[in-house]
Write a protein that holds these residues in place. Sequence first.
Motif, PDB file in Angstrom:
ATOM      1  N   UNK A 217       7.554  13.312  -3.410  1.00 41.04           N
ATOM      2  CA  UNK A 217       7.554  11.884  -3.649  1.00 41.04           C
ATOM      3  C   UNK A 217       7.214  10.941  -2.705  1.00 41.04           C
ATOM      4  N   UNK A 218       7.482  11.448  -1.359  1.00 41.14           N
ATOM      5  CA  UNK A 218       7.288  10.686  -0.089  1.00 41.14           C
ATOM      6  C   UNK A 218       5.812  10.275   0.150  1.00 41.14           C
ATOM      7  N   UNK A 219       5.108  11.138  -0.119  1.00 37.04           N
ATOM      8  CA  UNK A 219       3.366  11.289  -0.269  1.00 37.04           C
ATOM      9  C   UNK A 219       2.971  10.221  -1.392  1.00 37.04           C
ATOM     10  N   UNK A 220       3.461  10.284  -2.605  1.00 38.29           N
ATOM     11  CA  UNK A 220       3.072   9.464  -3.563  1.00 38.29           C
ATOM     12  C   UNK A 220       3.456   7.818  -3.209  1.00 38.29           C
ATOM     13  N   UNK A 221       4.717   7.868  -2.767  1.00 35.15           N
ATOM     14  CA  UNK A 221       5.239   6.462  -2.349  1.00 35.15           C
ATOM     15  C   UNK A 221       4.170   5.846  -1.547  1.00 35.15           C
ATOM     16  N   UNK A 222       3.861   6.635  -0.590  1.00 38.66           N
ATOM     17  CA  UNK A 222       2.827   5.969   0.522  1.00 38.66           C
ATOM     18  C   UNK A 222       1.449   5.477  -0.021  1.00 38.66           C
ATOM     19  N   UNK A 223       1.037   6.633  -0.780  1.00 33.35           N
ATOM     20  CA  UNK A 223      -0.084   6.157  -1.481  1.00 33.35           C
ATOM     21  C   UNK A 223       0.093   5.045  -2.593  1.00 33.35           C
ATOM     22  N   UNK A 224       1.059   4.795  -2.873  1.00 32.93           N
ATOM     23  CA  UNK A 224       1.018   3.742  -3.907  1.00 32.93           C
ATOM     24  C   UNK A 224       1.087   2.359  -3.284  1.00 32.93           C
ATOM     25  N   UNK A 225       1.806   2.393  -2.326  1.00 38.85           N
ATOM     26  CA  UNK A 225       1.955   1.355  -1.263  1.00 38.85           C
ATOM     27  C   UNK A 225       0.702   0.793  -0.810  1.00 38.85           C
ATOM     28  N   UNK A 226      -0.203   1.978  -0.402  1.00 43.66           N
ATOM     29  CA  UNK A 226      -1.592   1.840   0.188  1.00 43.66           C
ATOM     30  C   UNK A 226      -2.443   1.036  -1.001  1.00 43.66           C
ATOM     31  N   UNK A 227      -2.433   1.688  -2.087  1.00 43.08           N
ATOM     32  CA  UNK A 227      -2.979   1.349  -3.191  1.00 43.08           C
ATOM     33  C   UNK A 227      -3.027  -0.274  -3.452  1.00 43.08           C
ATOM     34  N   UNK A 228      -1.786  -0.570  -3.563  1.00 43.63           N
ATOM     35  CA  UNK A 228      -1.184  -1.794  -3.906  1.00 43.63           C
ATOM     36  C   UNK A 228      -1.989  -2.963  -3.413  1.00 43.63           C
ATOM     37  N   UNK A 229      -2.054  -2.774  -1.943  1.00 46.53           N
ATOM     38  CA  UNK A 229      -2.386  -3.820  -0.868  1.00 46.53           C
ATOM     39  C   UNK A 229      -4.038  -3.704  -0.819  1.00 46.53           C
ATOM     40  N   UNK A 230      -4.542  -2.942  -1.636  1.00 43.73           N
ATOM     41  CA  UNK A 230      -6.036  -2.671  -1.773  1.00 43.73           C
ATOM     42  C   UNK A 230      -6.434  -3.828  -2.889  1.00 43.73           C
ATOM     43  N   UNK A 231      -5.781  -4.327  -3.577  1.00 41.17           N
ATOM     44  CA  UNK A 231      -6.284  -5.374  -4.667  1.00 41.17           C
ATOM     45  C   UNK A 231      -6.065  -6.636  -4.229  1.00 41.17           C
ATOM     46  N   UNK A 232      -7.221  -7.461  -4.176  1.00 43.37           N
ATOM     47  CA  UNK A 232      -7.245  -8.867  -3.766  1.00 43.37           C
ATOM     48  C   UNK A 232      -6.750  -9.706  -4.913  1.00 43.37           C
ATOM     49  N   UNK A 233      -5.558 -10.052  -4.628  1.00 46.76           N
ATOM     50  CA  UNK A 233      -4.848 -10.678  -5.763  1.00 46.76           C
ATOM     51  C   UNK A 233      -5.377 -11.850  -6.542  1.00 46.76           C
ATOM     52  N   UNK A 234      -5.930 -12.594  -5.782  1.00 52.08           N
ATOM     53  CA  UNK A 234      -6.533 -14.021  -6.063  1.00 52.08           C
ATOM     54  C   UNK A 234      -7.555 -13.924  -7.244  1.00 52.08           C
ATOM     55  N   UNK A 235      -8.205 -12.813  -7.292  1.00 55.82           N
ATOM     56  CA  UNK A 235      -9.318 -12.663  -8.517  1.00 55.82           C
ATOM     57  C   UNK A 235      -8.994 -11.146  -9.046  1.00 55.82           C
ATOM     58  N   UNK A 236      -8.284 -10.303  -8.612  1.00 56.20           N
ATOM     59  CA  UNK A 236      -7.868  -9.063  -9.431  1.00 56.20           C
ATOM     60  C   UNK A 236      -8.806  -7.824  -9.035  1.00 56.20           C
ATOM     61  N   UNK A 237      -9.821  -8.235  -8.127  1.00 53.16           N
ATOM     62  CA  UNK A 237     -10.905  -7.153  -7.550  1.00 53.16           C
ATOM     63  C   UNK A 237      -9.883  -6.168  -6.764  1.00 53.16           C
ATOM     64  N   UNK A 238     -10.306  -4.784  -6.881  1.00 49.56           N
ATOM     65  CA  UNK A 238      -9.647  -3.903  -6.101  1.00 49.56           C
ATOM     66  C   UNK A 238     -10.885  -3.049  -5.084  1.00 49.56           C
TER      67      UNK A 238
END
Length: 595
Positions: A217-238
């Motif tokens: 779970x610890x590894x999955x949580x860190x990966x999820x947090x990494x992926x979240x901030x790779x989305x450019x929220x202004x347009x939705x691009x990842x």
Amino acid sequence: MDKHLYKSGLVGNCAYLAHINVNTNVDWLCWPAFDSTFVFGGMMDIDKGGEFSILPEGEFSSNQYYLENTNVLCTEITCESGSYRVTDFAPRFHQYERYFKPLMLIRKVEPLDGTPRIKVKCKPVCDYGKRQLRPVRGSNHIEYQGCDETIRLSSNMAISYLAEERYFVLNDSKYLVLTYGQHLEAPLVSTADNFLYQTIGYWHRWIKHSSIAGFYQEYVIRSALVLKIHQYEDTGAVIAASTTSLPEFPGSGRNWDYRYCWMRDTYYVLTSLNHIGHFEEMERYFNYITDISLSESEDYRYQPLYGITGTKKLHENIMDHLSGYLGNKPVRIGNQAYEHIQNDIYGQVLISLLPLYTDHRFIFRERKDSDKWIRSLLNKIERTIDEFDAGIWEFRNIANMHAYSNLFQWAGCKAAAKMAATIGNAELQERANALMERAAIHIENCYDPERKVYTHAVNSPHLDASTLQLIIMNYLDPASQRAKDHLLALEKELKTPGGLFYRYLHADDFGKPKTTFLICAFWYIEALACVGRLDDAINEFEKIMKYCNHLLLFSEDVDEETGSQWGNFPQAYSHVGLMNAAYRIAIKLDKPIFL
């Protein structure tokens, strides 16, 4: 050869990303957007890349970690005179019915022990290091002029010490707030502490609202947090990664700019986030892809990748004035792959948005012109289904009828048929089913009955890890002997003793690959779980976990012999692979999902 690991962590707020080295320096920060010029780019050139460091006198040791379940990064420095902690974060929280995500890097510096003497260097640059900025002192800040917008460093440190880069004793908490364009006009200390408190709270809530199983779970949580901030929220691009030109292996010349939105990568990212119950990213991406679809209405092709605002022309330029990461040239800005023909992407767009039509938590009738949108993508598949293309690995001068491309045309049509059934369009459903059959014919033409394996392309003898997806996507029944034989043939040729996996071993435009591609190892683990080899899947997963850095961050490539990290970092693909493999194993183990 020594083991090479990336000695940095990542902070971000879905508007920008910054890499903080264990030595406190901001090694990489692009403003105002992911694909803009760097403001700090020491990763690409120590001399021309600028600097933002907080260092003691003399020798020191460092310990770097994230505040648990957040994207807030702490770097603790211990030196002869004492120790101190630098807390770095990009503010992100809900405010006024929207997300507050300014172009603002906040650095809190607090003493822990003794009386450490420190020096702060802040030297932002512009135009990829071609322009030095002019510092102008204010009463409690320094403005750096010469970029498109003014960069300001506000602080409660003595401005003279900052401007003159002098050592001083750190005897209470100090704050450094770096902004681009819009500057901080509120009280410094209380505002910075409030932003930190609210940002920590935001990330804690985001994780608490995730459905994450109990397997690693610890590894999955860190990966999820990494992926979240790779989305450019202004347009939705990842984006695929926040970096450019980190070499796949030293001296390879395989140095690519990954700060763009690949439709293929986005499919995998959204799938992994869907698995943990986050759908906001998918809805934002729907708007991004709809804008692209409408702008491309006169052209039957999608590009493999676009800029984060939908930009089409991503001309590849070489920055000759930069020395490159550890001297590895060239440094590339832009990516010539936007010109490639890659025919798997239409299917991946369809699959990535399928839940919007089949998951009853969404109301599909809210989406306008569904018939038109689905028909448009089926048109693109029909027009390209018999073409040679560059394939998933983006060969620059090699074209084939790739099994992977046809697989995702097959899977995309399967998704389109489900969407058509949801919206009640029998004509589209029938058309999608017919195209599925056409794609399957091409895939079967890749089968080698003597070796009992699917090769990477029609009339090619070469094996490719991307064909593991034939099992994962259920084109091959995972319980079938054909699926098991295919997996055995791939692992025999492409797997290393340490559990790593090569994409392929045949020569491409740059010769034979010398490092393994990390997501392929995770695909292998998924395939093992699919065919019922669960013990093997768990064993191989545990082997791969050692290839992260000190913050559980994974690179794109790993050297088989040394375990060194190479390629762009952290790589969204790799963290996607980890999450999907863990999810697949957790389902087989019947591990509880923690909500």
